[in-house]
Design an enzyme around this catalytic site. Structure first.
Site, PDB file in Angstrom:
ATOM      1  N   ARG A  23      -3.330  -0.121   1.321  1.00 34.14           N
ATOM      2  CA  ARG A  23      -3.678   0.410  -0.004  1.00 34.14           C
ATOM      3  C   ARG A  23      -3.592  -0.666  -1.074  1.00 34.14           C
ATOM      4  NH1 ARG A  23      -2.054   0.772  -5.285  1.00 34.14           N
ATOM      5  NH2 ARG A  23       0.111   1.060  -4.607  1.00 34.14           N
ATOM      6  N   ASP A  24      -2.400  -1.112  -1.373  1.00 34.02           N
ATOM      7  CA  ASP A  24      -2.213  -2.070  -2.455  1.00 34.02           C
ATOM      8  C   ASP A  24      -2.863  -3.404  -2.123  1.00 34.02           C
ATOM      9  OD1 ASP A  24      -1.233  -2.943  -4.925  1.00 34.02           O
ATOM     10  OD2 ASP A  24       0.587  -3.736  -4.037  1.00 34.02           O
ATOM     11  N   HIS A 216       9.490  -4.118  -5.059  1.00 32.05           N
ATOM     12  CA  HIS A 216       8.101  -4.505  -4.797  1.00 32.05           C
ATOM     13  C   HIS A 216       7.828  -5.794  -5.578  1.00 32.05           C
ATOM     14  CE1 HIS A 216       3.763  -3.155  -4.063  1.00 32.05           C
ATOM     15  NE2 HIS A 216       3.634  -4.232  -4.838  1.00 32.05           N
ATOM     16  N   HIS A 218       5.995  -9.543  -6.307  1.00 33.42           N
ATOM     17  CA  HIS A 218       4.837 -10.418  -6.157  1.00 33.42           C
ATOM     18  C   HIS A 218       5.332 -11.865  -6.191  1.00 33.42           C
ATOM     19  CE1 HIS A 218       1.406  -7.448  -7.348  1.00 33.42           C
ATOM     20  NE2 HIS A 218       2.304  -6.892  -6.571  1.00 33.42           N
ATOM     21  N   CYS A 249      -2.790  -7.030  -8.290  1.00 34.26           N
ATOM     22  CA  CYS A 249      -3.011  -5.859  -9.138  1.00 34.26           C
ATOM     23  C   CYS A 249      -4.331  -6.063  -9.876  1.00 34.26           C
ATOM     24  CB  CYS A 249      -1.885  -5.681 -10.147  1.00 34.26           C
ATOM     25  SG  CYS A 249      -2.178  -4.280 -11.257  1.00 34.26           S
ATOM     26  N   ASN A 258       1.058  -9.865  -3.067  1.00 39.66           N
ATOM     27  CA  ASN A 258       2.338  -9.266  -2.744  1.00 39.66           C
ATOM     28  C   ASN A 258       3.149 -10.182  -1.842  1.00 39.66           C
ATOM     29  OD1 ASN A 258       2.141  -6.487  -3.864  1.00 39.66           O
ATOM     30  ND2 ASN A 258       0.381  -6.350  -2.499  1.00 39.66           N
TER      31      ASN A 258
END
Length: 314
Positions: A23-24, A216, A218, A249, A258
């Site tokens: 997803r991300d 989470h 980055h 993002c 990520n």
């Protein structure tokens, strides 16, 4: 080749990795992959040992065209026993779609800053919380788990440094809605270990303990693993990571990828922290996905292990 395990005191014995690549990760790629490729990606992640795989999003396809095939993807997946496949939902319509698809785990995505809330959700922080309230309530009534994402927890490209008190306030309000877990997002990768500890301590003082928190990170400034270790020392046991370092993002141009799942696994294996995930299978999976996307993986561990040949150190 592996180089041994040396535990450190004060760290958990086991960590859950929430794999966010499908997803991300993929939502930030310019390429739109076929459903069959995405389904195989998820199957490979399951085979590698993942038990939590963020699968897709029910955001309107106008905003994230890479994930416009959410229903088709979910229909193409054969759920494995003991594996959770959470999906992101933006509002009640997204929840309706998720329930119709038989989803059992959802996530909502909030912001600690006003500018990002406007750019990402087209509404204020306050109105976004009002939008989430019925989504979370209905999901919990239906027996679903609800993860709350809170973005811009450390810095915002438009507003600068984000105060710990501000993040703590919004985080506590999201949990009060009924979220079962909160993922703290370093959306543009500016956090350093001291800031991570300060935020976790403030949340604990506000009644949001590390047993309900995920992190989470980055890797914009190369701090993701250092920040992860700081979080582990404070008792966090759920870490978000993305296969091969996919993603960033789409609404924050300064955000790079990520934390790579493989880089995280290399660290955790060296610390003798169990995950249940096979690093070699993850390297194979991310190398395969890099081929599908037509570019090399940014993960240092994938590069090191996939590029090694017999007789070379790996």
């Amino acid at each position: 080749m592996r180089y041994g395990q040396t535990p450190l005191e004060g760290l958990p014995e086991r960590v859950t990795i929430c794999e966010v690549g499908p997803r991300d990760g993929l939502q930030n790629e310019s390429a739109v992959l076929p459903v069959e490729v995405k389904a195989e990606f998820i199957a490979r992640l399951v085979d590698a040992g993942h038990t939590v795989i963020e699968t897709t999003s029910f955001v309107h396809p106008t905003w994230v065209p890479q994930l416009a095939d959410a229903e088709a993807l979910l229909a193409a997946i054969t759920p494995a026993p003991g594996v959770r496949y959470p999906v992101l939902v933006p509002n009640e319509r997204g929840l309706d779609r998720a329930l119709e698809a038989g989803v059992r785990d959802i996530a909502v995505f909030g912001s600690a800053t006003e500018t990002f809330a406007q750019r990402n959700l087209n509404r204020t922080v306050e109105s976004s919380l009002e939008m989430f309230a019925p989504v979370v309530a209905r999901a919990r009534e239906a027996g679903l788990s609800v993860r709350g994402y809170l973005s811009m927890c450390f810095g915002d490209p438009w507003e600068g440094e984000v105060a710990v008190a501000r993040v703590t306030e919004i985080a506590a309000r999201m949990m009060a809605l009924g979220c079962t877990e909160l993922s703290l997002g370093d959306t543009i990768g500016v956090a350093t270990p001291g800031r991570v500890v300060a935020l976790l301590d403030a949340l604990a003082a506000a009644g949001v303990g590390t047993d309900r928190i995920a992190v989470h990170f980055h890797d914009t400034y190369g701090q993701a693993l250092a920040n992860t270790l700081a979080a582990l020392r404070r008792g966090v046991t759920t870490i978000d990571a993305s296969a091969g370092g996919l993603g960033g993002c789409p609404y924050a141009g300064s955000a790079t990828g990520n934390l790579a799942t493989e880089d995280l696994l290399w660290q955790l294996e060296g610390l003798a922290i169990a995950t249940g995930i096979d690093l070699d299978k993850m390297v194979q999976t991310s190398t395969w996905m890099a081929g599908q996307l037509g570019r090399p993986s940014p993960s240092r561990t994938v590069t090191a292990l996939a590029g090694a040949t017999e007789g070379e150190p790996a």
